[in-house]
Design a protein around this motif. Structure first.
Motif, PDB file in Angstrom:
ATOM      1  N   GLU A 243       0.828  -1.206   0.000  1.00  0.00           N
ATOM      2  CA  GLU A 243       0.000   0.000   0.000  1.00  0.00           C
ATOM      3  C   GLU A 243       0.863   1.258   0.000  1.00  0.00           C
ATOM      4  N   ALA A 244       2.081   1.135  -0.474  1.00  0.00           N
ATOM      5  CA  ALA A 244       3.012   2.273  -0.464  1.00  0.00           C
ATOM      6  C   ALA A 244       3.860   2.225  -1.725  1.00  0.00           C
ATOM      7  N   ALA A 245       3.241   2.545  -2.851  1.00  0.00           N
ATOM      8  CA  ALA A 245       3.837   2.285  -4.158  1.00  0.00           C
ATOM      9  C   ALA A 245       5.172   2.974  -4.393  1.00  0.00           C
ATOM     10  N   LEU A 246       5.375   4.148  -3.790  1.00  0.00           N
ATOM     11  CA  LEU A 246       6.605   4.900  -4.043  1.00  0.00           C
ATOM     12  C   LEU A 246       7.452   5.062  -2.787  1.00  0.00           C
ATOM     13  N   ALA A 247       7.159   4.289  -1.741  1.00  0.00           N
ATOM     14  CA  ALA A 247       7.874   4.426  -0.471  1.00  0.00           C
ATOM     15  C   ALA A 247       8.880   3.296  -0.276  1.00  0.00           C
ATOM     16  N   ARG A 248       9.866   3.598   0.535  1.00  0.00           N
ATOM     17  CA  ARG A 248      10.931   2.645   0.849  1.00  0.00           C
ATOM     18  C   ARG A 248      10.469   1.667   1.926  1.00  0.00           C
ATOM     19  N   GLN A 249      10.929   0.434   1.837  1.00  0.00           N
ATOM     20  CA  GLN A 249      10.658  -0.564   2.869  1.00  0.00           C
ATOM     21  C   GLN A 249      11.279  -0.127   4.192  1.00  0.00           C
ATOM     22  N   LYS A 250      10.578  -0.389   5.294  1.00  0.00           N
ATOM     23  CA  LYS A 250      11.135  -0.086   6.604  1.00  0.00           C
ATOM     24  C   LYS A 250      12.319  -1.009   6.866  1.00  0.00           C
ATOM     25  N   GLN A 282      10.936  -0.034  -8.324  1.00  0.00           N
ATOM     26  CA  GLN A 282       9.855   0.875  -8.666  1.00  0.00           C
ATOM     27  C   GLN A 282       9.141   0.431  -9.933  1.00  0.00           C
ATOM     28  N   ARG A 283       9.888  -0.020 -10.939  1.00  0.00           N
ATOM     29  CA  ARG A 283       9.277  -0.531 -12.160  1.00  0.00           C
ATOM     30  C   ARG A 283       8.388  -1.736 -11.851  1.00  0.00           C
ATOM     31  N   ARG A 284       8.882  -2.626 -11.009  1.00  0.00           N
ATOM     32  CA  ARG A 284       8.097  -3.814 -10.665  1.00  0.00           C
ATOM     33  C   ARG A 284       6.764  -3.417 -10.024  1.00  0.00           C
ATOM     34  N   ARG A 285       6.813  -2.447  -9.114  1.00  0.00           N
ATOM     35  CA  ARG A 285       5.582  -1.999  -8.447  1.00  0.00           C
ATOM     36  C   ARG A 285       4.635  -1.322  -9.439  1.00  0.00           C
ATOM     37  N   PHE A 286       5.179  -0.477 -10.299  1.00  0.00           N
ATOM     38  CA  PHE A 286       4.331   0.183 -11.294  1.00  0.00           C
ATOM     39  C   PHE A 286       3.622  -0.837 -12.166  1.00  0.00           C
ATOM     40  N   GLU A 287       4.371  -1.834 -12.637  1.00  0.00           N
ATOM     41  CA  GLU A 287       3.777  -2.827 -13.531  1.00  0.00           C
ATOM     42  C   GLU A 287       2.699  -3.640 -12.810  1.00  0.00           C
ATOM     43  N   ALA A 288       2.955  -3.978 -11.548  1.00  0.00           N
ATOM     44  CA  ALA A 288       1.952  -4.724 -10.783  1.00  0.00           C
ATOM     45  C   ALA A 288       0.688  -3.888 -10.582  1.00  0.00           C
ATOM     46  N   ASP A 289       0.865  -2.604 -10.288  1.00  0.00           N
ATOM     47  CA  ASP A 289      -0.296  -1.728 -10.084  1.00  0.00           C
ATOM     48  C   ASP A 289      -1.067  -1.513 -11.382  1.00  0.00           C
ATOM     49  N   MET A 290      -0.351  -1.418 -12.497  1.00  0.00           N
ATOM     50  CA  MET A 290      -1.037  -1.238 -13.773  1.00  0.00           C
ATOM     51  C   MET A 290      -1.755  -2.520 -14.195  1.00  0.00           C
ATOM     52  N   ASP A 291      -1.216  -3.672 -13.844  1.00  0.00           N
ATOM     53  CA  ASP A 291      -1.930  -4.930 -14.098  1.00  0.00           C
ATOM     54  C   ASP A 291      -3.240  -4.960 -13.318  1.00  0.00           C
ATOM     55  N   GLU A 292      -3.190  -4.501 -12.071  1.00  0.00           N
ATOM     56  CA  GLU A 292      -4.400  -4.473 -11.256  1.00  0.00           C
ATOM     57  C   GLU A 292      -5.381  -3.429 -11.787  1.00  0.00           C
ATOM     58  N   GLU A 305       9.542   6.524 -18.426  1.00  0.00           N
ATOM     59  CA  GLU A 305      10.886   5.959 -18.439  1.00  0.00           C
ATOM     60  C   GLU A 305      11.936   6.984 -18.010  1.00  0.00           C
ATOM     61  N   ASP A 306      11.691   8.245 -18.320  1.00  0.00           N
ATOM     62  CA  ASP A 306      12.606   9.311 -17.904  1.00  0.00           C
ATOM     63  C   ASP A 306      12.639   9.416 -16.380  1.00  0.00           C
ATOM     64  N   PHE A 307      11.495   9.223 -15.747  1.00  0.00           N
ATOM     65  CA  PHE A 307      11.445   9.232 -14.284  1.00  0.00           C
ATOM     66  C   PHE A 307      12.275   8.093 -13.703  1.00  0.00           C
ATOM     67  N   LEU A 308      12.132   6.888 -14.246  1.00  0.00           N
ATOM     68  CA  LEU A 308      12.896   5.758 -13.716  1.00  0.00           C
ATOM     69  C   LEU A 308      14.393   5.963 -13.930  1.00  0.00           C
ATOM     70  N   ALA A 309      14.775   6.567 -15.054  1.00  0.00           N
ATOM     71  CA  ALA A 309      16.192   6.854 -15.290  1.00  0.00           C
ATOM     72  C   ALA A 309      16.709   7.846 -14.251  1.00  0.00           C
ATOM     73  N   ALA A 310      15.912   8.860 -13.936  1.00  0.00           N
ATOM     74  CA  ALA A 310      16.318   9.847 -12.935  1.00  0.00           C
ATOM     75  C   ALA A 310      16.349   9.239 -11.541  1.00  0.00           C
ATOM     76  N   LEU A 311      15.415   8.338 -11.265  1.00  0.00           N
ATOM     77  CA  LEU A 311      15.333   7.728  -9.939  1.00  0.00           C
ATOM     78  C   LEU A 311      16.618   6.974  -9.593  1.00  0.00           C
ATOM     79  N   ALA A 312      17.252   6.415 -10.598  1.00  0.00           N
ATOM     80  CA  ALA A 312      18.480   5.656 -10.366  1.00  0.00           C
ATOM     81  C   ALA A 312      19.611   6.524  -9.829  1.00  0.00           C
ATOM     82  N   THR A 313      19.516   7.838 -10.023  1.00  0.00           N
ATOM     83  CA  THR A 313      20.560   8.740  -9.528  1.00  0.00           C
ATOM     84  C   THR A 313      20.058   9.673  -8.426  1.00  0.00           C
ATOM     85  N   MET A 314      18.819   9.490  -7.997  1.00  0.00           N
ATOM     86  CA  MET A 314      18.242  10.369  -6.980  1.00  0.00           C
ATOM     87  C   MET A 314      18.802  10.048  -5.598  1.00  0.00           C
TER      88      MET A 314
END
Length: 346
Positions: A243-250, A282-292, A305-314
């Motif tokens: 239930e936290a698509a863009l959040a980090r695991q505790k 993040q890609r895995r979560r996005f794809e799972a949410d879009m499947d749902e 895709e530009d967001f995922l490329a930027a995320l790798a260096t964030m």
């Protein structure tokens, strides 16, 4: 269809105007608050190649047409989050934005299709810092509006009181008598049957085609939210990872994420994360949410895709999204968000 009482009538506008003036004063006060703490105000684009990839968010679609007549889909943003994180990748450290956003299929006392999100991000700072920010902004809104008490639908809250911090698992146990973590394996895998049985026992209706997430949401809405932020604000934290698509695991617990929501008077005001920076996850979560989303609504949105490329260096960061209209509504004693929006839709 024309509204029965259009906002442009002079007598109606005069009744609405004090709250609209308070809205402007609150915006100015919050802008000054962020600037005094070294935040930079940014302005990100409203049109995006992806409006976001959460299952239950619905966007307004558009398209770009080139001089040669070539067409490409675009969407009005549901949040400035993707763009803001790209700016963190670019080197910004503390940023904020009063962002106009759009969400479809949402209308009611707490929802307007076009509304304002106040989003802010802290690079290199823990998400607990956002909890302190939220408490300060609640108090600032109340002080600016000249009130000491928020009230909504029979519930009251002291905006100057220190927020109660309660985990989602604790809230499920306290308000619904449900052992939420018993329905999650050690690796976070949900057990639909376990949660369905517990929810049914708590008096929550469960349909045959409800998934674990559907049942979770129904318990939240029916049993948890009405009890949050009563007396003092509440911070509901440690959401299940799913239930936290863009959040980090505790750290140390694969079942939950570093996500919290802020509540006052039973109203959700803010959604806050320790941001996920693993692009592959993040890609895995996005794809799972879009499947749902495809299963439930028969549609899916593209991945930026530009967001995922930027995320790798964030850098590691924490970020918050606060419903500015809802906060002003509570601070001014309005009955619905339309009352604090200058030109609401009919």
């Amino acid at each position: 269809m024309q509204a029965a009482s259009p906002f442009w009538r002079a007598d109606i506008h005069q009744d609405r105007r004090p709250r609209l003036m308070a809205r402007g004063a609150t915006l100015r006060a919050m802008r000054a608050w962020f600037e005094a703490r070294g935040f930079v105000e940014v302005e990100t684009a409203a049109l995006q190649v992806s409006p976001g990839n959460e299952t239950h968010l619905h966007a307004f679609a558009s398209e770009a047409i080139s001089p040669r007549g070539e067409r490409a889909p675009l969407y009005l943003r549901t949040s400035p989050e993707f763009a803001a994180k790209k700016l963190l990748s670019a080197g910004e450290r503390r940023i904020f934005e009063f962002a106009r956003v759009w969400r479809n299929r949402e209308r009611g006392p707490l929802h307007h299709p076009e509304f304002t999100l106040l989003e802010w991000y802290r690079a290199g700072e823990p998400y607990e810092a956002l909890m302190d920010d939220c408490a300060a902004l609640l108090a600032l809104a109340a002080e600016t509006a000249g009130t000491t008490r928020f009230e909504f639908r029979g519930r009251a809250c002291d905006p100057f009181a220190a927020p109660e911090r309660i985990t989602v698992a604790e809230a499920f146990h306290r308000f619904a008598g449900v052992d939420l973590l018993a329905s999650l394996a050690a690796d976070g895998t949900p057990d639909r049957g376990a949660l369905a049985g517990a929810a049914t026992g708590a008096g929550v209706r469960v349909a045959d085609d409800d998934g674990w997430s559907d049942i979770f949401s129904r318990v939240i809405v029916e049993k948890i939210e009405p009890n949050l932020g009563v007396g003092r604000p509440a911070i509901l934290c440690e959401y299940p990872l799913g239930e936290a698509a863009l959040a980090r695991q505790k750290p140390g617990d694969a079942r939950v994420a570093e996500r919290f929501e802020l509540y006052a008077c039973g109203v959700e005001l803010a959604n806050c994360f320790a941001e996920l920076t693993d692009a592959a996850e993040q890609r895995r979560r996005f794809e799972a949410d879009m499947d749902e989303k495809q299963r439930l609504y028969g549609e899916r949105y593209p991945i930026d895709e530009d967001f995922l490329a930027a995320l790798a260096t964030m850098p590691a960061a924490s970020g918050a999204a606060l419903g500015f209209d809802r906060l002003v509504m509570l601070a001014t004693g309005a009955a619905r968000v339309d009352d604090v929006i200058w030109t609401p839709l009919p």
